[in-house]
Design a protein around this motif. Sequence first.
Motif, short mmCIF file in Angstrom:
data_model
loop_
_atom_site.label_atom_id
_atom_site.label_comp_id
_atom_site.label_asym_id
_atom_site.label_seq_id
_atom_site.Cartn_x
_atom_site.Cartn_y
_atom_site.Cartn_z
N UNK A 1 13.76 0.34 14.89
CA UNK A 1 12.89 1.10 13.98
C UNK A 1 11.70 0.29 13.46
N UNK A 2 11.73 -1.01 13.64
CA UNK A 2 10.67 -1.85 13.10
C UNK A 2 9.36 -1.61 13.82
N UNK A 3 8.29 -1.56 13.03
CA UNK A 3 6.97 -1.33 13.63
C UNK A 3 6.07 -2.56 13.49
N UNK A 4 6.62 -3.63 12.95
CA UNK A 4 5.83 -4.85 12.77
C UNK A 4 6.74 -6.06 12.80
N UNK A 5 6.15 -7.23 12.61
CA UNK A 5 6.94 -8.46 12.66
C UNK A 5 7.91 -8.57 11.48
N UNK A 6 9.00 -9.26 11.73
CA UNK A 6 10.04 -9.45 10.71
C UNK A 6 10.43 -10.92 10.71
N UNK A 7 10.63 -11.45 9.54
CA UNK A 7 11.15 -12.81 9.41
C UNK A 7 12.51 -12.71 8.75
N UNK A 8 13.51 -13.31 9.36
CA UNK A 8 14.87 -13.27 8.83
C UNK A 8 15.32 -14.67 8.51
N UNK A 9 15.83 -14.87 7.32
CA UNK A 9 16.36 -16.16 6.89
C UNK A 9 17.87 -16.00 6.72
#
Length: 84
Positions: A55-63
Amino acid sequence: MSHQLPARGIVGDGLIDLGPDGVAAVAEVSTVSFALRTPDEQDVLAAVFGRWLTSLSGPVQTLVRAARSAPRRRRRRSPSPART
């Protein structure tokens, strides 16, 4: 070199306004004990995570943070005095 989030403010729904760069969201989540789940539950968790990624439409940063927790020490009971 220090990078800072170019935040302009917080929007009413809690999103961070990044101006021309869009918006950002911060979420804190708890752990899920995947290994202790049944195979069916594991399938559901993996599917839900996959749907979120799709569903993501852009960048994601996961910590991800992992910390070893200190074992609890049990107090030893002192032996009862012998009754005479």
